[in-house]
Write an enzyme that holds these catalytic residues in place. Structure first.
Site, PDB file in Angstrom:
ATOM      1  N   SER A 101       0.678  -1.389  -0.050  1.00 35.24           N
ATOM      2  CA  SER A 101      -0.131  -0.001   0.061  1.00 35.24           C
ATOM      3  C   SER A 101       0.693   1.355   0.041  1.00 35.24           C
ATOM      4  O   SER A 101       1.787   1.226  -0.817  1.00 35.24           O
ATOM      5  CB  SER A 101      -1.059  -0.157   1.129  1.00 35.24           C
ATOM      6  OG  SER A 101      -1.831   1.000   1.078  1.00 35.24           O
ATOM      7  N   ASP A 243      -2.832   6.210  -3.940  1.00 36.42           N
ATOM      8  CA  ASP A 243      -1.404   5.715  -3.295  1.00 36.42           C
ATOM      9  C   ASP A 243      -1.120   4.205  -4.138  1.00 36.42           C
ATOM     10  O   ASP A 243      -1.848   4.275  -5.169  1.00 36.42           O
ATOM     11  CB  ASP A 243      -1.891   5.029  -1.988  1.00 36.42           C
ATOM     12  CG  ASP A 243      -2.991   4.013  -1.718  1.00 36.42           C
ATOM     13  OD1 ASP A 243      -3.610   3.774  -2.735  1.00 36.42           O
ATOM     14  OD2 ASP A 243      -2.749   3.186  -0.674  1.00 36.42           O
ATOM     15  N   ASP A 245      -1.374   1.304  -4.347  1.00 36.59           N
ATOM     16  CA  ASP A 245      -2.533   0.218  -4.977  1.00 36.59           C
ATOM     17  C   ASP A 245      -3.708   0.586  -5.316  1.00 36.59           C
ATOM     18  O   ASP A 245      -4.705  -0.012  -5.293  1.00 36.59           O
ATOM     19  CB  ASP A 245      -2.257  -1.085  -4.130  1.00 36.59           C
ATOM     20  CG  ASP A 245      -3.007  -0.468  -2.505  1.00 36.59           C
ATOM     21  OD1 ASP A 245      -2.836   0.778  -1.973  1.00 36.59           O
ATOM     22  OD2 ASP A 245      -3.526  -1.407  -1.953  1.00 36.59           O
ATOM     23  N   ASP A 247      -6.143   2.131  -3.736  1.00 39.51           N
ATOM     24  CA  ASP A 247      -7.149   1.954  -2.864  1.00 39.51           C
ATOM     25  C   ASP A 247      -7.757   3.286  -2.293  1.00 39.51           C
ATOM     26  O   ASP A 247      -8.952   3.647  -1.839  1.00 39.51           O
ATOM     27  CB  ASP A 247      -7.638   0.790  -1.818  1.00 39.51           C
ATOM     28  CG  ASP A 247      -6.382   0.809  -1.029  1.00 39.51           C
ATOM     29  OD1 ASP A 247      -5.477   1.542  -1.027  1.00 39.51           O
ATOM     30  OD2 ASP A 247      -6.336   0.128   0.004  1.00 39.51           O
TER      31      ASP A 247
HETATM   32 MG    MG Z   1      -3.477   1.430  -0.229  1.00 41.00          MG
END
Ligand code: MG
Length: 473
Positions: A101, A243, A245, A247
């Site tokens: 992340s 960010d 990834d 999400d």
């Molecule tokens: Mg993330």
């Protein structure tokens, strides 16, 4: 920096080559495969963010899954919500995302998704962890070893699902100019495609999926000064930051000002609740702005313990029309039960299109609060003592002890909880202004002082002094 290998409800995270090795990743794959052995489907899809270390870890997890007879569908570099979408689309037993992340480049992690596309809740997560720690694996006979196939349809399937929840033509008619900063993570390619589908003129920053992060990857104010400058220079209507990834989503207004991640969910909810009323879910640390928006529309907010899986569980149970967290995580179950920056982008653009208002105008209409987030060292016993004491001190206020202690007052609230992953206590205070927030901060400081004076910390001697932050507002 905490250098332990962390195995929590949301998966595993560590420093690659030090405490997170290919052998550990393979065992984690075997543990997950063993957990899934009685599933109807024997397929798992796997994707990774753009970190260079991801390929090796992914290969190791695939080996582990195949050892247990699971067939693996390799999605390549995709977002975390993208993997969730494909778990559902391909009717897999589960999904795996190789990502750390927003953590720095030396970290990586393995996140597990169940058959509904959501992160594993507490009980399944504990069982998988037990299989991993005890090396309790069920191996397939060689003839039944899992096979690996590839699938490059994630972007298309994901974008189609997002487009289905907004009015594409209404957004496209506005021809918004948008700057997207994807920090060279997994969200750049699909984010740019989505914005193009929505008829936006896209200025793509840090859009190479190299995993060589162009700035510190957490989408917070101090890390997005570059995006702010470009939004202003390009005279764009809005700037979005993902960010690694993808999400989480942070927003920069048309003046090049970072508005704070708490507003991402608030703006998304503003649009959803302008269409219909219902329930929303958010964790106990998320801003009261959501309650203001939802209550004005005759709806109800369900509050949950911190952790994406808890918010998703509440959303599924109460059939929530929107949910998420104050860190820029917006969840719409129609797309996937995972925080999703693409959903945030689409809903915010829809709100702008429907109202004809700028981000700064929308933000000022929502209003806001002064929020301060901080943490200090505390071992398990101290954390419990602080919570017990807070409950006594604030006995007359509205208490919620689902996760630590959340105390609601007429003019604000505070949430004190022990971290799930490190020996610290987190404190979030929100109030109508800074002096009101300070009143609650001081009360917590006094509690802490009393406890710490009685018994200095043992788990972590390097106690961080408590200091108030500038707040997100
Ligand atoms: Mg993330």
């Amino acid at each position: 920096m905490d250098e332990r290998l962390i195995i929590s409800i949301s998966g595993m995270r560590g420093i690659v080559g030090e405490n997170l090795t290919a052998s550990i990743a393979a065992d984690y794959g075997r543990a997950f495969g063993t957990f899934l052995k009685n599933s109807k489907s024997m397929s798992v899809c796997i994707g990774r963010d753009s970190r260079p270390s991801g390929r090796k870890l992914q290969s190791a997890v695939i080996e582990g899954l195949c050892d247990t007879g699971i067939n693996v569908i390799d999605l390549g570099i995709v977002t975390t919500p993208g993997v969730g979408v494909m778990v559902n689309h391909l009717q897999c037993a589960g999904g795996v995302v190789i990502t750390a992340s927003h953590n720095p480049i030396q970290y990586n992690g393995i996140k597990l998704l169940l058959g509904n596309g959501a992160a594993a809740p507490s009980e399944p997560a504990k069982q998988i962890k037990r299989y991993f720690l005890e090396k309790q694996f069920t191996f397939a006979v060689p003839a039944n070893r899992g096979k690996v196939t590839f699938n490059d349809q994630t972007d298309t399937v994901h974008i189609n699902r997002v487009l289905a929840i907004v009015n594409k033509n209404a957004i496209a008619a506005k021809k918004f100019k948008v700057v997207l900063d994807s920090v060279n993570g997994a969200g750049g390619r699909v984010g740019k495609k989505l914005l193009t589908e929505l008829g936006c003129q896209v200025v793509a920053l840090n859009n190479e999926q190299t995993g060589l992060f162009a700035h510190t990857p957490e989408p917070t104010s101090e890390n997005l000064t570059g995006l702010c400058k470009v939004v202003k220079a390009e005279k764009a209507q809005v700037g979005f930051a993902q960010d690694p990834d993808a999400d989480r989503l942070a927003i920069v207004n048309e003046n090049g000002t970072y508005i704070g991640e708490e507003y991402t969910l608030a703006l998304a909810a503003k649009y959803v609740f302008s269409q219909k009323s219902g329930r929303a879910a958010a964790n106990l640390s998320t801003s009261r702005m959501l309650d203001d928006i939802v209550e004005a529309a005759g709806g109800q907010v369900i509050r949950t313990a911190v952790g994406e899986a808890n918010v998703v569980a509440a959303m599924l149970e109460h059939n929530c029309i929107i949910g998420g967290e104050g860190n820029g995580g917006v969840i719409d179950l129609r797309v996937v039960p995972i925080r999703n920056s693409l959903v945030g982008i689409a809903l915010v653009l829809q709100l702008m299109a429907e109202t004809g208002k700028t981000i700064s105008r929308l933000v000022s209409e929502i209003g806001g609060y002064y929020m301060s987030k901080d943490k200090f060292s505390a071992d398990e016993l101290q954390a419990q003592q602080i919570l017990d004491s807070a409950k006594k001190v604030f006995a007359d206020a509205k208490l919620d002890t689902t996760d630590g202690c959340r105390i609601d007052f007429d003019d604000g609230w505070l949430h004190i909880r022990a971290s799930n992953t490190e020996p610290v206590m987190r404190i979030i205070v929100e109030a109508k202004d800074q002096p009101a927030a300070q009143k609650y901060i001081d009360a917590v400081l006094n509690i802490r002082k009393e406890i710490m004076c009685c018994r200095p910390p043992t788990a972590d001697k390097s106690c961080t002094p408590y200091k108030t932050g500038p707040g997100d507002k």
